[in-house]
Design a protein around this motif. Structure first.
Motif, PDB file in Angstrom:
ATOM      1  N   LEU A 158     -53.377  -1.532  45.761  1.00 29.41           N
ATOM      2  CA  LEU A 158     -53.039  -0.496  44.796  1.00 29.41           C
ATOM      3  C   LEU A 158     -52.160  -1.097  43.715  1.00 29.41           C
ATOM      4  N   GLY A 159     -52.190  -2.420  43.623  1.00 30.90           N
ATOM      5  CA  GLY A 159     -51.318  -3.084  42.668  1.00 30.90           C
ATOM      6  C   GLY A 159     -49.915  -3.202  43.229  1.00 30.90           C
ATOM      7  N   LEU A 160     -49.760  -2.959  44.512  1.00 32.24           N
ATOM      8  CA  LEU A 160     -48.432  -2.982  45.127  1.00 32.24           C
ATOM      9  C   LEU A 160     -48.050  -4.414  45.429  1.00 32.24           C
ATOM     10  N   SER A 161     -46.930  -4.856  44.919  1.00 34.72           N
ATOM     11  CA  SER A 161     -46.441  -6.200  45.188  1.00 34.72           C
ATOM     12  C   SER A 161     -45.044  -6.114  45.766  1.00 34.72           C
ATOM     13  N   ILE A 162     -44.906  -6.484  47.053  1.00 34.45           N
ATOM     14  CA  ILE A 162     -43.610  -6.461  47.719  1.00 34.45           C
ATOM     15  C   ILE A 162     -43.324  -7.888  48.148  1.00 34.45           C
ATOM     16  N   ALA A 163     -42.716  -8.666  47.288  1.00 32.22           N
ATOM     17  CA  ALA A 163     -42.642 -10.097  47.519  1.00 32.22           C
ATOM     18  C   ALA A 163     -41.425 -10.545  48.297  1.00 32.22           C
ATOM     19  N   SER A 164     -40.251 -10.091  47.945  1.00 31.03           N
ATOM     20  CA  SER A 164     -39.044 -10.614  48.584  1.00 31.03           C
ATOM     21  C   SER A 164     -37.918  -9.619  48.490  1.00 31.03           C
ATOM     22  N   ALA A 165     -37.096  -9.592  49.557  1.00 32.36           N
ATOM     23  CA  ALA A 165     -35.943  -8.697  49.551  1.00 32.36           C
ATOM     24  C   ALA A 165     -34.999  -9.056  48.418  1.00 32.36           C
ATOM     25  N   HIS A 166     -34.999 -10.307  48.031  1.00 37.06           N
ATOM     26  CA  HIS A 166     -34.058 -10.773  47.027  1.00 37.06           C
ATOM     27  C   HIS A 166     -34.500 -10.417  45.602  1.00 37.06           C
ATOM     28  N   ALA A 167     -35.741  -9.890  45.477  1.00 39.43           N
ATOM     29  CA  ALA A 167     -36.222  -9.519  44.157  1.00 39.43           C
ATOM     30  C   ALA A 167     -35.608  -8.198  43.701  1.00 39.43           C
ATOM     31  N   GLN A 168     -35.127  -7.395  44.629  1.00 35.31           N
ATOM     32  CA  GLN A 168     -34.480  -6.140  44.321  1.00 35.31           C
ATOM     33  C   GLN A 168     -33.150  -6.072  45.057  1.00 35.31           C
ATOM     34  N   SER A 169     -32.167  -5.496  44.436  1.00 29.17           N
ATOM     35  CA  SER A 169     -30.890  -5.320  45.107  1.00 29.17           C
ATOM     36  C   SER A 169     -30.971  -4.133  46.054  1.00 29.17           C
ATOM     37  N   THR A 170     -30.029  -4.085  46.979  1.00 33.70           N
ATOM     38  CA  THR A 170     -29.957  -2.961  47.895  1.00 33.70           C
ATOM     39  C   THR A 170     -29.791  -1.658  47.127  1.00 33.70           C
ATOM     40  N   THR A 171     -29.003  -1.688  46.086  1.00 30.31           N
ATOM     41  CA  THR A 171     -28.783  -0.490  45.280  1.00 30.31           C
ATOM     42  C   THR A 171     -30.077  -0.020  44.631  1.00 30.31           C
ATOM     43  N   GLU A 172     -30.847  -0.961  44.089  1.00 33.52           N
ATOM     44  CA  GLU A 172     -32.122  -0.605  43.453  1.00 33.52           C
ATOM     45  C   GLU A 172     -33.094  -0.004  44.450  1.00 33.52           C
ATOM     46  N   ILE A 173     -33.167  -0.589  45.644  1.00 32.22           N
ATOM     47  CA  ILE A 173     -34.065  -0.072  46.672  1.00 32.22           C
ATOM     48  C   ILE A 173     -33.628   1.325  47.098  1.00 32.22           C
ATOM     49  N   THR A 174     -32.324   1.500  47.283  1.00 32.99           N
ATOM     50  CA  THR A 174     -31.806   2.794  47.724  1.00 32.99           C
ATOM     51  C   THR A 174     -32.085   3.877  46.678  1.00 32.99           C
ATOM     52  N   GLU A 175     -31.834   3.571  45.420  1.00 30.89           N
ATOM     53  CA  GLU A 175     -32.067   4.557  44.363  1.00 30.89           C
ATOM     54  C   GLU A 175     -33.552   4.911  44.253  1.00 30.89           C
ATOM     55  N   ALA A 176     -34.403   3.904  44.354  1.00 33.88           N
ATOM     56  CA  ALA A 176     -35.843   4.154  44.249  1.00 33.88           C
ATOM     57  C   ALA A 176     -36.348   4.935  45.462  1.00 33.88           C
ATOM     58  N   ALA A 177     -35.795   4.659  46.648  1.00 34.91           N
ATOM     59  CA  ALA A 177     -36.187   5.387  47.853  1.00 34.91           C
ATOM     60  C   ALA A 177     -35.800   6.854  47.739  1.00 34.91           C
ATOM     61  N   HIS A 178     -34.612   7.126  47.192  1.00 32.94           N
ATOM     62  CA  HIS A 178     -34.180   8.505  46.972  1.00 32.94           C
ATOM     63  C   HIS A 178     -35.191   9.259  46.105  1.00 32.94           C
ATOM     64  N   LYS A 179     -35.690   8.598  45.081  1.00 33.23           N
ATOM     65  CA  LYS A 179     -36.660   9.235  44.186  1.00 33.23           C
ATOM     66  C   LYS A 179     -37.982   9.503  44.908  1.00 33.23           C
ATOM     67  N   GLU A 180     -38.387   8.585  45.778  1.00 28.47           N
ATOM     68  CA  GLU A 180     -39.633   8.799  46.534  1.00 28.47           C
ATOM     69  C   GLU A 180     -39.466   9.958  47.516  1.00 28.47           C
ATOM     70  N   GLY A 181     -38.366   9.970  48.221  1.00 26.51           N
ATOM     71  CA  GLY A 181     -38.015  11.116  49.057  1.00 26.51           C
ATOM     72  C   GLY A 181     -38.699  11.225  50.406  1.00 26.51           C
ATOM     73  N   ASN A 182     -39.705  10.419  50.649  1.00 32.67           N
ATOM     74  CA  ASN A 182     -40.454  10.511  51.911  1.00 32.67           C
ATOM     75  C   ASN A 182     -40.632   9.145  52.536  1.00 32.67           C
ATOM     76  N   LEU A 183     -40.804   9.160  53.864  1.00 35.32           N
ATOM     77  CA  LEU A 183     -41.080   7.938  54.617  1.00 35.32           C
ATOM     78  C   LEU A 183     -42.014   8.307  55.758  1.00 35.32           C
TER      79      LEU A 183
END
Length: 349
Positions: free
Chosen positions: A15-40
């Protein structure tokens, strides 16, 4: 390679999804983006499995997501992912090591190296980040001491007449419980990953003696109803069933041989909520997540120090003296294929 695990047990109990490395995003960025997604959404990660209910509770708190799981076996998981390629649903999943070959072969897992990646031993992770194993469990005998007065200690004990129609297992073609049980029986009778036939022969004997129960689904309900006096389960699941039922259930690691099955976590290559998935994987492999897994009786794969009260709940390291771990993914996958082939021959399907 895997002896370090036992040392640890001794010291603590597209789907064009690229999840390459934990170091490519900060914890803060992941947390903020996860909040926006809202589901798991997860597959095969039910609340009663290795303390996952509490673990996902913490993940929901940290990342502001709502978690929903659909329980299923590793085989069902792969079937579902293949069926959902055009309409993906699942974000993360837990899968038995014996099904990783199919997972990778079908390109179903995204490449993501979690925030604890560097402290995960090489034998517990895919070099490309497609999976990592967060914990392991050993095949054990779960015995209801109200129903079984003489406790079995070895695989061949289970062949004795006194255990007539008392042993419950699962189908190794669809269950990691049973795959690992067949391999453990092979080790106990002179076999190994390259020679699984002794395990298949042993289960044939168990069936022919009438000791293997037929037509009973091995789960909490069957154990609670007394339908499974002796169950072949992972040690952590045995302890969880004891806690859930309140029955006098004793977990016994067979002294002649057991198999330490690794359980791996991964992100769907087409995850609808990729950041929530990253956050969840990060937490599972964090120190806090690893300790919480041990609270569910699982054996963490990272070298974390367990609180004394958690370590005290686990069996002593001496109980795991004859536990055999996968040599590598290729060898273990080959053993699984031979077990399935041999089982088909035994049952005539």
């Amino acid at each position: 390679m895997f002896k370090s695990i036992l040392k640890q047990a001794a010291s603590v109990a597209v789907l064009g999804l690229s999840i390459a490395s934990a170091h490519a995003q900060s914890t803060t960025e992941i947390t903020e983006a996860a909040h926006k997604e809202g589901n798991l959404i997860s597959y095969g990660m039910s609340d009663d499995w290795v303390n996952l209910g509490n673990i996902f509770g913490r993940i929901e708190e940290i990342y502001g997501v709502e978690h929903v799981d659909t329980d299923m076996t590793s085989a069902e998981e792969i079937t579902r992912l293949l069926a959902e390629k055009n309409a993906p649903v699942m974000d993360i999943a837990d899968i038995g090591y014996d099904f990783l070959g199919r997972l990778v072969g079908e390109n179903l897992a995204a490449s993501y190296k979690n925030s604890s990646w560097d402290s995960i031993k090489p034998e517990f992770k895919d070099p490309d980040g497609r999976w990592a194993s967060g914990y392991w469990g050993a095949i054990s005998f779960l015995v209801n001491t109200d129903q079984v007065k003489v406790l079995p200690a070895t695989w061949n004990d289970l062949l004795k007449p006194e255990y007539k129609d008392q042993v419950c297992s699962r189908d190794p073609r669809v269950s990691t419980y049973a795959t690992a049980s067949v391999l453990a029986a092979a080790y106990a009778n002179g076999g190994d990953e390259t020679n699984v036939q002794p395990g298949i022969d042993w289960f044939t004997k168990l069936r022919d003696t009438g000791n293997l129960r037929d037509g009973v689904v091995l789960n909490v309900a069957s154990i609670q109803k007394g339908e499974c006096p002796i169950s072949l389960v992972y040690d952590f699941d045995g302890f969880a069933k004891r806690d859930a039922t309140g029955l006098p259930l004793e977990v016994i690691i067979p002294s002649d041989a057991s198999v330490g099955m690794l359980f791996s976590q991964y992100i769907n290559a087409l995850a609808p909520n990729p950041n929530a998935a990253k956050g969840a994987i990060d937490f599972i492999f964090s120190d806090e997540g690893q300790v919480m897994l041990a609270e569910g009786y699982a054996h963490p794969t990272r070298d974390v120090t367990l609180p004394a009260e958690v370590a005290a709940k686990l069996l002593p390291a001496s109980a795991y003296a004859n536990v055999h771990f996968p040599t590598n993914l290729e060898s273990f996958s080959g053993a699984v294929a031979k077990i399935v082939e041999g089982w088909n021959a035994v049952v005539g399907q």
